[in-house]
Design an enzyme around this catalytic site. Structure first.
Site, mmCIF file in Angstrom:
data_model
loop_
_atom_site.group_PDB
_atom_site.id
_atom_site.type_symbol
_atom_site.label_atom_id
_atom_site.label_comp_id
_atom_site.label_asym_id
_atom_site.label_seq_id
_atom_site.Cartn_x
_atom_site.Cartn_y
_atom_site.Cartn_z
ATOM 1 N N ASP A 103 0.802 -1.229 0.000
ATOM 2 C CA ASP A 103 0.000 0.000 0.000
ATOM 3 C C ASP A 103 0.837 1.283 0.000
ATOM 4 O OD1 ASP A 103 -2.527 -1.020 -0.206
ATOM 5 O OD2 ASP A 103 -3.032 -0.867 1.916
ATOM 6 N N HIS A 129 -3.712 2.405 -7.411
ATOM 7 C CA HIS A 129 -2.664 2.631 -6.417
ATOM 8 C C HIS A 129 -1.611 1.521 -6.420
ATOM 9 C CE1 HIS A 129 -5.118 -0.100 -3.851
ATOM 10 N NE2 HIS A 129 -3.957 -0.385 -3.295
ATOM 11 N N ARG A 328 -18.380 22.137 9.403
ATOM 12 C CA ARG A 328 -19.459 21.148 9.231
ATOM 13 C C ARG A 328 -20.590 21.677 8.352
ATOM 14 N NH1 ARG A 328 -17.353 16.419 10.329
ATOM 15 N NH2 ARG A 328 -19.399 15.508 10.753
#
Length: 350
Positions: A103, A129, A328
């Site tokens: 990863d 990836h 938010r």
């Protein structure tokens, strides 16, 4: 962490919150102690979920350590249980390195970058990836002059090719430990199931240690595959049920989706500006980094705050979007629809 002797090796001990005290091979430690691997400390494992779940702060760094540990654990069990497979200690080391580096090609906020940002920033460009992980693995070796370290432990060019194949993902007709495209049962999932459940506060109902107790390599239709006892079918059903629960309750949570959509829009807006510096004084855009390992080494979740702290007028829209996240003031769903096609595995994997 501490050091302890094991046979002729001096391994390091890492105290992992999920797997306890784990031993790490000295070559793996050399890989860990590089900028390319250390960048994983600043890559959230589950992207925007941390903006919703306060405990979802786990990073790719500890996940890769966990996958390295589980890959070695399963390989050693098979080595001891089935000596006829001729699994060598070097084979196990190669699998551990593959688990450790599988990863290192993730971008900011993990799958948000490769599954959402890149397809929008570079329409039609085929990239995942795993491609970046291979690129970063090669760059990690050369940039840190680790060729002699690999030679020291007998990991030659052929072995490194095997590691790259593991990192890139297996073909459909093979069965591997780190990433198993045939049936999805692999150590990568086992670690992130346990680690994500720990951070999210969701009960982990799958016991990977029990699965390994019953694992065997058996020849099926002219190919060798890692199999389990028939009585363990219910356990494996439970594994995929847990995956479904994690997707419904966390990975695809409506607020997580809103946050990630805003981050993607901010990154797309910021992609017009060269903001990732290189050693020669030049800079790259975010999407250009996927072809440049030096630039990619500096590309982490910190880009969120780089944009916020920038005073460049070209980044005003990106800054505004990220500031809305902090206040938010999130996107709201105004409607939904049912897709005409069935989602592919790569659309939903984490």
């Amino acid at each position: 962490m501490s050091k302890i002797g094991r046979a002729h090796l001096v391994v390091q001990i890492f105290n992992d919150p999920i797997h306890g005290h784990i031993e790490v091979h000295p070559l793996c430690v050399k890989i860990i102690d590089t900028p390319q691997f250390q960048r994983l400390r600043d890559l959230k494992q589950i992207g925007g979920c941390y903006f919703v779940y306060p405990g979802a702060s786990n990073n790719r760094f500890e996940h890769c350590l966990g996958v390295c540990h589980l890959a070695g654990q399963l390989a050693r069990i098979l080595q001891k249980r089935q000596p006829e497979l001729d699994i060598s200690d070097k084979d196990i080391l190669c699998v551990e390195i593959a688990g450790l580096c599988h990863d290192i090609g993730h971008g900011p906020f993990s799958h948000l970058f490769d599954a959402k940002f890149i397809p929008e920033a570079l329409p039609g460009f085929k990239w995942k990836h795993e491609d970046a992980s291979k690129m970063m693995f090669d760059f990690l070796i050369t940039d840190n002059k680790l060729e002699e370290e690999f030679e020291k432990y007998g990991v030659d060019d052929k072995d490194q090719t095997f590691i790259r194949e593991q990192i890139l993902g297996p073909q459909k007709d093979t069965n591997r430990i780190v990433a198993n495209e045939r049936n999805g049962i692999d150590v990568d999932k086992w670690d992130y199931f346990a680690r994500d459940c720990h951070g999210l506060g969701i009960k982990n109902t799958f016991d990977h240690n029990r699965f390994m107790k019953f694992a065997r390599v058996i020849k099926v239709n002219d190919s060798f595959q890692i199999c389990s006892r028939d009585k363990e079918a219910e356990t494996l059903y439970g594994m995929f049920q847990l995956r479904s629960v994690l997707h419904r309750r966390a990975y695809k949570h409506r607020v997580c989706n809103a946050v990630e959509a805003m981050i993607v829009d901010a990154l797309i807006s910021a992609n017009k500006v060269e903001i990732v510096p290189k050693k020669d004084g030049t800079c790259l855009t975010l999407s250009e980094c996927i072809k440049d390992p030096e630039g990619y080494t500096k590309l982490t979740d910190s880009i969120f705050h780089v944009i916020l702290m920038s005073t460049k007028p070209e980044l005003e829209m990106a800054r505004t979007l990220l500031e809305r996240i902090l206040h938010r003031q999130l996107y709201r769903c105004v409607g939904d629809t049912t897709p005409k096609r069935t989602p592919k595995e790569e659309d939903t994997e984490v």
